[in-house]
Design a protein around this motif. Structure first.
Motif, PDB file in Angstrom:
ATOM      1  N   MET A   1       0.823  -1.219   0.000  1.00  0.00           N
ATOM      2  CA  MET A   1       0.000   0.000   0.000  1.00  0.00           C
ATOM      3  C   MET A   1       0.855   1.267   0.000  1.00  0.00           C
ATOM      4  O   MET A   1       0.336   2.346  -0.239  1.00  0.00           O
ATOM      5  N   PHE A   2       2.144   1.123   0.265  1.00  0.00           N
ATOM      6  CA  PHE A   2       3.013   2.278   0.447  1.00  0.00           C
ATOM      7  C   PHE A   2       3.957   2.473  -0.730  1.00  0.00           C
ATOM      8  O   PHE A   2       4.424   1.507  -1.323  1.00  0.00           O
ATOM      9  N   ASP A   3       4.241   3.713  -0.998  1.00  0.00           N
ATOM     10  CA  ASP A   3       5.224   4.105  -2.006  1.00  0.00           C
ATOM     11  C   ASP A   3       6.606   3.785  -1.445  1.00  0.00           C
ATOM     12  O   ASP A   3       7.096   4.472  -0.553  1.00  0.00           O
TER      13      ASP A   3
ATOM     14  N   ALA B   1       9.504   4.046  -2.797  1.00  0.00           N
ATOM     15  CA  ALA B   1      10.524   5.066  -3.083  1.00  0.00           C
ATOM     16  C   ALA B   1      10.528   6.113  -1.965  1.00  0.00           C
ATOM     17  O   ALA B   1      11.593   6.576  -1.549  1.00  0.00           O
ATOM     18  N   ALA B   2       9.352   6.465  -1.471  1.00  0.00           N
ATOM     19  CA  ALA B   2       9.251   7.436  -0.367  1.00  0.00           C
ATOM     20  C   ALA B   2       9.783   6.839   0.927  1.00  0.00           C
ATOM     21  O   ALA B   2      10.244   7.564   1.808  1.00  0.00           O
ATOM     22  N   GLN B   3       9.732   5.526   1.038  1.00  0.00           N
ATOM     23  CA  GLN B   3      10.330   4.856   2.202  1.00  0.00           C
ATOM     24  C   GLN B   3      11.849   4.901   2.102  1.00  0.00           C
ATOM     25  O   GLN B   3      12.540   5.274   3.046  1.00  0.00           O
ATOM     26  N   THR B   4      12.354   4.512   0.944  1.00  0.00           N
ATOM     27  CA  THR B   4      13.796   4.442   0.740  1.00  0.00           C
ATOM     28  C   THR B   4      14.457   5.803   0.878  1.00  0.00           C
ATOM     29  O   THR B   4      15.517   5.923   1.490  1.00  0.00           O
ATOM     30  N   SER B   5      13.806   6.836   0.367  1.00  0.00           N
ATOM     31  CA  SER B   5      14.366   8.185   0.445  1.00  0.00           C
ATOM     32  C   SER B   5      14.272   8.761   1.855  1.00  0.00           C
ATOM     33  O   SER B   5      14.931   9.749   2.171  1.00  0.00           O
ATOM     34  N   GLY B   6      13.425   8.158   2.674  1.00  0.00           N
ATOM     35  CA  GLY B   6      13.208   8.667   4.020  1.00  0.00           C
ATOM     36  C   GLY B   6      12.101   9.710   4.091  1.00  0.00           C
ATOM     37  O   GLY B   6      11.771  10.199   5.164  1.00  0.00           O
ATOM     38  N   GLU B   7      11.511  10.041   2.930  1.00  0.00           N
ATOM     39  CA  GLU B   7      10.462  11.070   2.900  1.00  0.00           C
ATOM     40  C   GLU B   7       9.256  10.677   3.745  1.00  0.00           C
ATOM     41  O   GLU B   7       8.758  11.477   4.543  1.00  0.00           O
ATOM     42  N   GLN B   8       8.763   9.447   3.593  1.00  0.00           N
ATOM     43  CA  GLN B   8       7.569   9.018   4.333  1.00  0.00           C
ATOM     44  C   GLN B   8       7.835   8.938   5.841  1.00  0.00           C
ATOM     45  O   GLN B   8       7.034   9.475   6.614  1.00  0.00           O
TER      46      GLN B   8
END
Length: 149
Positions: A43-45, A47-54
């Protein structure tokens, strides 16, 4: 709808400095726990996890909540954005217990049992469910509005 006791609100506000300092560590640990379920992870992006954004975004939201738990009206625009994003990604009421089961232990993992005592985790549990109920109700309305349109 559940509410947090005044004692719980005071504890949550008192822990805001620790959340400010360690929030990204807490949310990163929470997501690691949450993502043991492949259906939830999907359910989660990522890429936003890997970048630390989320994790950063969630840490900031948790901090804002901790600082404003006694003035929830200050969070109106942020709650609206969360609801829109949750509806967009298919978050349902049944996902909230999974997040609670990942978040509360993550707080203890990062802050340690001497800071994240049973009393502190109980307060955060009350606070979590108070906000979850607000989001669940708003999301249910948004899903209803979406179907009617």
């Amino acid at each position: 709808m559940r509410t947090a006791s005044e004692a719980a609100k005071a504890i949550v506000k008192a822990t805001a400095p620790a959340i400010e300092k360690h929030g990204v560590e807490i949310t990163t640990a929470m997501y690691a726990r949450l993502f043991t379920d492949p259906a939830v992870k999907a359910m989660f992006d990522q890429a936003a996890q890997t970048s630390g954004e989320q994790p950063r975004r969630l840490a900031n939201a948790i901090l804002a909540y901790a600082k404003n738990i006694d003035k929830l009206e200050n969070l109106g625009p942020a709650v609206g954005r969360m609801v829109a994003r949750h509806v967009e990604t298919g978050v349902k009421a049944e996902h909230y217990p999974l997040v609670a089961a990942a978040l509360l232990p993550a707080i203890r993992d990062v802050l340690g049992a001497d800071v994240a005592t049973d009393e502190v985790l109980a307060a955060w549990g009350e606070a979590y469910w108070m906000l979850a109920d607000i989001l669940i109700a708003a999301e249910a309305q948004a899903y209803e509005d979406q179907q009617a349109a």
